[in-house]
Each structure stands twice: as C-alpha cells, then as structure tokens.
Motif scaffolding. Structure first.
Motif, PDB file in Angstrom:
ATOM      1  N   ASN A  16      26.616  33.770  43.252  1.00 26.69           N
ATOM      2  CA  ASN A  16      27.848  34.198  42.589  1.00 26.69           C
ATOM      3  C   ASN A  16      28.631  32.992  42.091  1.00 26.69           C
ATOM      4  O   ASN A  16      28.765  31.987  42.800  1.00 26.69           O
ATOM      5  CB  ASN A  16      28.746  35.004  43.533  1.00 26.69           C
ATOM      6  CG  ASN A  16      28.260  36.413  43.749  1.00 26.69           C
ATOM      7  OD1 ASN A  16      27.681  36.726  44.782  1.00 26.69           O
ATOM      8  ND2 ASN A  16      28.501  37.274  42.771  1.00 26.69           N
ATOM      9  N   LYS A  17      29.165  33.121  40.899  1.00 24.15           N
ATOM     10  CA  LYS A  17      30.042  32.093  40.320  1.00 24.15           C
ATOM     11  C   LYS A  17      31.499  32.531  40.503  1.00 24.15           C
ATOM     12  O   LYS A  17      31.853  33.667  40.220  1.00 24.15           O
ATOM     13  CB  LYS A  17      29.730  31.904  38.845  1.00 24.15           C
ATOM     14  CG  LYS A  17      30.589  30.865  38.134  1.00 24.15           C
ATOM     15  CD  LYS A  17      30.157  29.441  38.465  1.00 24.15           C
ATOM     16  CE  LYS A  17      28.866  29.077  37.782  1.00 24.15           C
ATOM     17  NZ  LYS A  17      28.544  27.626  37.953  1.00 24.15           N
ATOM     18  N   VAL A  18      32.322  31.587  40.966  1.00 27.05           N
ATOM     19  CA  VAL A  18      33.739  31.861  41.209  1.00 27.05           C
ATOM     20  C   VAL A  18      34.583  30.894  40.407  1.00 27.05           C
ATOM     21  O   VAL A  18      34.259  29.703  40.317  1.00 27.05           O
ATOM     22  CB  VAL A  18      34.091  31.728  42.708  1.00 27.05           C
ATOM     23  CG1 VAL A  18      35.568  31.993  42.952  1.00 27.05           C
ATOM     24  CG2 VAL A  18      33.240  32.675  43.546  1.00 27.05           C
ATOM     25  N   ARG A  19      35.665  31.378  39.833  1.00 31.53           N
ATOM     26  CA  ARG A  19      36.622  30.505  39.166  1.00 31.53           C
ATOM     27  C   ARG A  19      37.924  30.501  39.955  1.00 31.53           C
ATOM     28  O   ARG A  19      38.364  31.549  40.441  1.00 31.53           O
ATOM     29  CB  ARG A  19      36.876  30.961  37.726  1.00 31.53           C
ATOM     30  CG  ARG A  19      37.817  30.009  36.968  1.00 31.53           C
ATOM     31  CD  ARG A  19      37.934  30.340  35.499  1.00 31.53           C
ATOM     32  NE  ARG A  19      36.675  30.154  34.798  1.00 31.53           N
ATOM     33  CZ  ARG A  19      36.568  30.189  33.469  1.00 31.53           C
ATOM     34  NH1 ARG A  19      37.634  30.411  32.716  1.00 31.53           N
ATOM     35  NH2 ARG A  19      35.395  30.007  32.903  1.00 31.53           N
ATOM     36  N   GLU A  20      38.492  29.321  40.080  1.00 29.62           N
ATOM     37  CA  GLU A  20      39.770  29.164  40.783  1.00 29.62           C
ATOM     38  C   GLU A  20      40.769  28.497  39.849  1.00 29.62           C
ATOM     39  O   GLU A  20      40.469  27.477  39.232  1.00 29.62           O
ATOM     40  CB  GLU A  20      39.599  28.282  42.026  1.00 29.62           C
ATOM     41  CG  GLU A  20      38.534  28.749  43.002  1.00 29.62           C
ATOM     42  CD  GLU A  20      38.314  27.732  44.118  1.00 29.62           C
ATOM     43  OE1 GLU A  20      39.059  26.726  44.169  1.00 29.62           O
ATOM     44  OE2 GLU A  20      37.382  27.941  44.919  1.00 29.62           O
ATOM     45  N   TRP A  21      41.948  29.097  39.753  1.00 27.96           N
ATOM     46  CA  TRP A  21      43.061  28.485  39.025  1.00 27.96           C
ATOM     47  C   TRP A  21      44.018  27.940  40.082  1.00 27.96           C
ATOM     48  O   TRP A  21      44.682  28.690  40.794  1.00 27.96           O
ATOM     49  CB  TRP A  21      43.755  29.514  38.140  1.00 27.96           C
ATOM     50  CG  TRP A  21      42.941  29.953  36.956  1.00 27.96           C
ATOM     51  CD1 TRP A  21      42.988  29.433  35.695  1.00 27.96           C
ATOM     52  CD2 TRP A  21      41.968  31.006  36.908  1.00 27.96           C
ATOM     53  NE1 TRP A  21      42.122  30.095  34.868  1.00 27.96           N
ATOM     54  CE2 TRP A  21      41.467  31.066  35.577  1.00 27.96           C
ATOM     55  CE3 TRP A  21      41.462  31.916  37.849  1.00 27.96           C
ATOM     56  CZ2 TRP A  21      40.507  31.995  35.187  1.00 27.96           C
ATOM     57  CZ3 TRP A  21      40.494  32.831  37.463  1.00 27.96           C
ATOM     58  CH2 TRP A  21      40.026  32.865  36.142  1.00 27.96           C
ATOM     59  N   ARG A  22      44.051  26.646  40.204  1.00 29.70           N
ATOM     60  CA  ARG A  22      44.686  25.986  41.333  1.00 29.70           C
ATOM     61  C   ARG A  22      46.206  25.936  41.212  1.00 29.70           C
ATOM     62  O   ARG A  22      46.772  25.856  40.116  1.00 29.70           O
ATOM     63  CB  ARG A  22      44.166  24.551  41.445  1.00 29.70           C
ATOM     64  CG  ARG A  22      42.659  24.435  41.503  1.00 29.70           C
ATOM     65  CD  ARG A  22      42.124  24.855  42.847  1.00 29.70           C
ATOM     66  NE  ARG A  22      42.564  23.960  43.895  1.00 29.70           N
ATOM     67  CZ  ARG A  22      42.445  24.210  45.197  1.00 29.70           C
ATOM     68  NH1 ARG A  22      41.925  25.336  45.611  1.00 29.70           N
ATOM     69  NH2 ARG A  22      42.846  23.329  46.086  1.00 29.70           N
ATOM     70  N   LEU A  23      46.859  25.942  42.349  1.00 33.67           N
ATOM     71  CA  LEU A  23      48.298  25.707  42.439  1.00 33.67           C
ATOM     72  C   LEU A  23      48.600  25.207  43.842  1.00 33.67           C
ATOM     73  O   LEU A  23      48.207  25.835  44.832  1.00 33.67           O
ATOM     74  CB  LEU A  23      49.093  26.990  42.156  1.00 33.67           C
ATOM     75  CG  LEU A  23      50.620  26.835  42.161  1.00 33.67           C
ATOM     76  CD1 LEU A  23      51.081  25.976  40.982  1.00 33.67           C
ATOM     77  CD2 LEU A  23      51.318  28.182  42.135  1.00 33.67           C
ATOM     78  N   ASP A  24      49.268  24.063  43.925  1.00 35.94           N
ATOM     79  CA  ASP A  24      49.678  23.555  45.230  1.00 35.94           C
ATOM     80  C   ASP A  24      50.819  24.399  45.781  1.00 35.94           C
ATOM     81  O   ASP A  24      51.731  24.774  45.052  1.00 35.94           O
ATOM     82  CB  ASP A  24      50.127  22.098  45.104  1.00 35.94           C
ATOM     83  CG  ASP A  24      48.984  21.163  44.748  1.00 35.94           C
ATOM     84  OD1 ASP A  24      47.821  21.496  45.072  1.00 35.94           O
ATOM     85  OD2 ASP A  24      49.251  20.106  44.124  1.00 35.94           O
ATOM     86  N   TYR A  58      42.050  33.436  42.111  1.00 37.51           N
ATOM     87  CA  TYR A  58      40.610  33.352  42.344  1.00 37.51           C
ATOM     88  C   TYR A  58      39.941  34.592  41.751  1.00 37.51           C
ATOM     89  O   TYR A  58      40.489  35.689  41.821  1.00 37.51           O
ATOM     90  CB  TYR A  58      40.295  33.325  43.846  1.00 37.51           C
ATOM     91  CG  TYR A  58      40.823  32.123  44.586  1.00 37.51           C
ATOM     92  CD1 TYR A  58      39.957  31.132  45.038  1.00 37.51           C
ATOM     93  CD2 TYR A  58      42.185  31.981  44.856  1.00 37.51           C
ATOM     94  CE1 TYR A  58      40.427  30.021  45.739  1.00 37.51           C
ATOM     95  CE2 TYR A  58      42.666  30.870  45.543  1.00 37.51           C
ATOM     96  CZ  TYR A  58      41.790  29.897  45.984  1.00 37.51           C
ATOM     97  OH  TYR A  58      42.257  28.807  46.669  1.00 37.51           O
ATOM     98  N   GLY A  59      38.755  34.414  41.194  1.00 39.99           N
ATOM     99  CA  GLY A  59      38.000  35.562  40.716  1.00 39.99           C
ATOM    100  C   GLY A  59      36.540  35.212  40.542  1.00 39.99           C
ATOM    101  O   GLY A  59      36.206  34.109  40.088  1.00 39.99           O
ATOM    102  N   LEU A  60      35.661  36.134  40.890  1.00 40.30           N
ATOM    103  CA  LEU A  60      34.230  35.876  40.765  1.00 40.30           C
ATOM    104  C   LEU A  60      33.632  36.700  39.638  1.00 40.30           C
ATOM    105  O   LEU A  60      34.183  37.730  39.235  1.00 40.30           O
ATOM    106  CB  LEU A  60      33.498  36.180  42.072  1.00 40.30           C
ATOM    107  CG  LEU A  60      33.095  37.628  42.383  1.00 40.30           C
ATOM    108  CD1 LEU A  60      32.017  37.653  43.453  1.00 40.30           C
ATOM    109  CD2 LEU A  60      34.294  38.448  42.831  1.00 40.30           C
ATOM    110  N   ASP A  61      32.507  36.233  39.129  1.00 42.79           N
ATOM    111  CA  ASP A  61      31.629  37.064  38.307  1.00 42.79           C
ATOM    112  C   ASP A  61      30.774  37.872  39.276  1.00 42.79           C
ATOM    113  O   ASP A  61      30.049  37.296  40.099  1.00 42.79           O
ATOM    114  CB  ASP A  61      30.726  36.201  37.421  1.00 42.79           C
ATOM    115  CG  ASP A  61      31.449  35.581  36.240  1.00 42.79           C
ATOM    116  OD1 ASP A  61      32.596  35.981  35.954  1.00 42.79           O
ATOM    117  OD2 ASP A  61      30.865  34.679  35.600  1.00 42.79           O
ATOM    118  N   HIS A  62      30.868  39.195  39.199  1.00 42.60           N
ATOM    119  CA  HIS A  62      30.065  40.033  40.092  1.00 42.60           C
ATOM    120  C   HIS A  62      28.580  39.787  39.860  1.00 42.60           C
ATOM    121  O   HIS A  62      28.162  39.331  38.789  1.00 42.60           O
ATOM    122  CB  HIS A  62      30.374  41.520  39.847  1.00 42.60           C
ATOM    123  CG  HIS A  62      31.824  41.867  39.951  1.00 42.60           C
ATOM    124  ND1 HIS A  62      32.593  41.489  41.023  1.00 42.60           N
ATOM    125  CD2 HIS A  62      32.641  42.545  39.104  1.00 42.60           C
ATOM    126  CE1 HIS A  62      33.835  41.922  40.826  1.00 42.60           C
ATOM    127  NE2 HIS A  62      33.887  42.556  39.674  1.00 42.60           N
TER     128      HIS A  62
END
Length: 270
Positions: A16-24, A58-62
């Motif tokens: 699975n590929k996951v994308r994260e949009w970061r924020l401290d 956070y979100g993944l490609d199913h």
C-alpha cells in the motif's frame, strides 16, 4: 499547497502507498479515505485545506487503486481495506501521540469510513461521510445480474458542475476507467449488508454531506443507510444542485467550511 511525503507498507493484501501531509504539533489527525477507482492524489486540495485548519493529514491508495499493488479495482473483502486504513491511523498516532483523530471518507470511501466507525468507534473524535455508498446502491444488484459486468464508464459530467473536474478525471492515468470486477461488486454487497445489520455509531459525532443531484450515489439510497447507523450526534448537509464529488464542486469552499466547522465543534467538546 501543503508539502507531502509518501511511504509504503505491507497491508492485508499487498503493498500500500500512503501519502502524508505533514504539520508540526497538529490540533487533530485527519485520515482521508478515497472512493472507487480513484486515488488519494485527487484529494490534494482537501488535504491542503485541512492542514491550514490545523491537521496532519494521512491517506492511502487502497489495494488495487492508484499506486498501491494488486489487480486493478479488485477488492475481495472490504474488511481488509478497513484494516489497512487502521494501519495508517496507527502510524499517525505513533507520530502524534494523544492527538484526536477524524476519519473523512468519500463515496466508496464513505462506506469504508462508516464501517471503520463501527469497528474503531472508541478511538475516533469524529466521522465525515461524503456521498457515501451506504444503504441501497442500485448499481450493485443491477450489475451482479451479469456474469461479466458490462463496461459502462462513469460519465465525467456526473462528478461536478465544474467541467474541468471531469476533464482532469478522464485524463488521469491513475484513475480506473474500465468495468467493475464481479468479485468487487460481491464485496460491496456483503459490506453494505454488514454495515446495515451491525448497529449504530453511538455517540460518535458524524457529519453526512451529500450532493442533492448526485447521480452516481443517489441521495435516497444513502439516506436509508444513514438512518440505519446514525447515532445520537448526526449533522446533515445536503447541497442543492451539487453532484457526486462535493469536495470538487463549484461550492467546494462552502462544503469544506462546513467540514472544518463540524470538526471544530467536535474538538471543542472532546
């Protein structure tokens, strides 16, 4: 747009590929759950709004979707997809201990998110269901009458009143433009039944948002599903004239304002 990074993990059925949009130091964690045949990259604008609202996203490609592994759009058991989403939540929590979690699902992702709310209710602060496949979705029993489902592509015009949305969708190589797989339709039928008979979401604050002119996931069928699972804290937003992808609609700012206001309310009472 907010900066993002990607990572992979081995899920229930493969990579699975996951994308994260970061924020401290985020105020909350947002887990995005995408719909059938698409991928998490189509939610860049939504993620950007949420990051500016104070979320790490956070979100993944199913499996079978986007940049994840597996046969294209083949899902044999949606419980596996729910489990994969939970793996994403666990990573998010490990990176941001003690931060509230909100799950936001669209279309098929709304179905996955609804089941997620049933399975992992206690760990969530709020749930957002956008045009969810829940309750009665006529296309499933209709297509299951065929041994091999016919190739009936989605009309891009049904996505949004903004024609550019449909044009970009039609040209996206990561979007599936072919027919349903029969096993996936069977899995939809099983999951819709499971959600309906499992029970309510209890006290979990839930926002149901839907386009009034949604021809892909018609409003009346989803209302049946919402009535079956709604708990004691349901907020409903129906947008006149809006089509299926309300996060990509001509009034998307209004929609996302409603989403962030709803999250603010739940965080205040958390």
């Amino acid at each position: 747009m907010a900066e993002s990074r990607e990572h992979t993990f081995i899920g229930t059925k493969g990579l699975n590929k996951v994308r994260e949009w970061r924020l401290d130091r985020p105020r909350y964690l947002a887990i995005l759950v995408h719909g059938y045949g698409e991928h998490i990259g189509r939610y860049e604008y939504v993620a950007d709004r949420l990051v500016h609202h104070g979320a790490a996203v956070y979100g993944l490609d199913h499996i079978g979707h986007g940049r994840s592994g597996g046969d294209r759009v083949l899902v044999e058991d949606f419980e596996d997809v729910v489990t994969d989403v939970h793996s994403v939540e666990e990573r998010a929590r490990a990176e941001h201990p003690g931060v509230p979690v909100v799950v936001i699902g669209h279309s098929m992702g709304g179905m996955i998110a609804a089941r997620y709310g049933q399975r992992y209710n206690a760990g969530l602060t709020a749930l957002v269901l956008s045009g969810p496949v829940i309750g009665e979705w006529a296309i499933v029993p209709e297509l299951l009458t065929y041994e091999e489902p016919p190739d009936t592509p989605i009309d891009p015009a049904t996505l949004s009143r903004d024609p550019s949305v449909g044009a970009v969708y039609a040209a996206d190589p990561l979007v599936w433009h072919g027919p349903f797989k029969r096993a996936t339709l069977e899995a939809f039928a099983v999951m819709l039944g499971t959600i309906a008979k499992t029970g309510t979401l209890g006290a979990l604050p839930t926002l149901w948002a839907h386009g009034e002119d949604d021809q892909l996931v018609p409003l009346p069928g989803s209302r049946v599903g919402i009535e079956a699972i709604k708990g004691t804290d349901l907020t409903e937003r129906i947008y006149p004239g809006a089509r299926h992808e309300i996060f990509n609609e001509t009034n998307k700012e209004e929609v996302l304002d409603d989403v962030t206001a709803f999250i603010d309310r739940t965080l205040t009472h958390n």
